[in-house]
Design an enzyme around this catalytic site. Sequence first.
Site, PDB file in Angstrom:
ATOM      1  N   CYS A 397       0.826  -1.222   0.000  1.00  0.00           N
ATOM      2  CA  CYS A 397       0.000   0.000   0.000  1.00  0.00           C
ATOM      3  C   CYS A 397       0.850   1.258   0.000  1.00  0.00           C
ATOM      4  O   CYS A 397       0.429   2.285  -0.495  1.00  0.00           O
ATOM      5  CB  CYS A 397      -0.869   0.086   1.245  1.00  0.00           C
ATOM      6  SG  CYS A 397      -1.698  -1.393   1.703  1.00  0.00           S
TER       7      CYS A 397
HETATM    8  N1  LIG Z   1      -3.871  -0.533  -0.780  1.00  0.00           N
HETATM    9  C1  LIG Z   1      -4.178  -0.524   0.485  1.00  0.00           C
HETATM   10  N2  LIG Z   1      -4.501  -1.640   1.109  1.00  0.00           N
HETATM   11  N3  LIG Z   1      -4.211   0.641   1.126  1.00  0.00           N
HETATM   12  C2  LIG Z   1      -4.465   0.818   2.507  1.00  0.00           C
HETATM   13  C3  LIG Z   1      -4.983   2.175   2.777  1.00  0.00           C
HETATM   14  C4  LIG Z   1      -5.233   2.454   4.220  1.00  0.00           C
HETATM   15  C5  LIG Z   1      -5.926   3.748   4.443  1.00  0.00           C
HETATM   16  N4  LIG Z   1      -5.962   4.104   5.825  1.00  0.00           N
HETATM   17  C6  LIG Z   1      -7.338   3.706   3.897  1.00  0.00           C
HETATM   18  O1  LIG Z   1      -8.214   3.294   4.625  1.00  0.00           O
HETATM   19  O2  LIG Z   1      -7.591   4.077   2.798  1.00  0.00           O
END
Ligand SMILES: NC(=[NH2+])NCCC[C@H](N)C(=O)O
Length: 407
Positions: A397
Amino acid sequence: MQGVNVKSEIGNLKKVILHRPGDELLNLTPSTLEELLFDDIPFLPVAQEEHDAFANILRGEGVEVVYLEDLMAEVLDAKPELRQQFLDQWIYEAGIRTDMYHDIITDYINSNYAGTKDMVMKTMAGINLQELPQKDTHLLVDMVSDRCKLVCAPMPNLYFTRDPFAMIGNGVSINRMYSVTRNRETIYGDYIFKYHPDFAGTPTYYDRNDTFHIEGGDILNINEHVLAIGISQRTEPDAIDAIAHNVFNDETSTIDTILAFNIPSSRAFMHLDTVFTQIDYDKFTIHPGIMGPLTVFEITPDGKGGTKIRERNEDLEKVLSEYVGQAVKLIPCGGGDRIAAEREQWNDGSNTLCVRPGTVVVYQRNNVTNDVLYKQGINCLEMPSAELSRGRGGPRCMSMPAWREAL
Ligand SMILES: NC(=[NH2+])NCCC[C@H](N)C(=O)O
């Protein structure tokens, strides 16, 4: 390297886009955590140290690390006429609708953040009402409003560069995000892909003004022919239809199959990359909760400019083996231990960044999962993760590959 080239999840990584977390994390407060999609407040200096360690691990593997904030500053330095246009758009999208506040904010930024990179970082961090010069406005709203409220909200999720835009082969999708808090993040990518000399001219398969949500965490390049996209909390099927149409009708694209994985719509499964991530030619890390049959839609061109769709209901292992072209092994987060699996899944134990086949960056704290990976012959590059993990995203991410070598 001109443009982008990402035709797998595992090919030798040559260039990656990161964002070093900045003052936007200082604008997280307990009452705004939920809306800003955080579960706790990271301690910024340590988060930055951890992030620098991540970047250094990648550099040590021969990866060129470029920062989103630098790319954006380079765009505005090369084309100063865009600076005000960008600021106007940013202020508008922050929800400011009065000329008076538009002007106060513009003056404040121009007089305190004259340097382009400082200005870019400030737009990411947000603006508190207290920072602005106190004008004697005689507006009731100013007299009663809470002096510590944020006039322009911060964008604390920017260090998850995987999501606001995503490479698809030699093209890009500039996404429309699911949440209000993340939607302004895509302004930077939009400018970079329109105006940055290294990226301008890249075919675009989705636009931030399109109607339906889609996020990069749901987009996985399986190989030059196959793209996987999650139908999830963050990505609507209509957006996948649109991408399929645009990709299939782009003569430069080699993708002829899009697999839409229908995954549970919940925060635990947020994106497809929280469910599975490829780490080697034949190995994937997976969320243990996804075992069993899954609905997958295979989308292919119909030969007449449209698409045809075949629905399948099969085990993840069978589907992946078929499209990867060999038997695959799924490695569940936490090994067989249920408590460890839940604990480490919470800290993105299956969300790894593959640097080349069999070599992945992982969070050090997921030691049970990492041991399982070592036993499978995977080379784990461990990064510190006490603070960064509070944002609920792992090494995949936190990175957007721009260039991978062919396998
Ligand atoms: N590609 C991912 N899994 N990204 C995680 C993103 C986390 C971020 N806090 C959200 O909720 O958007």
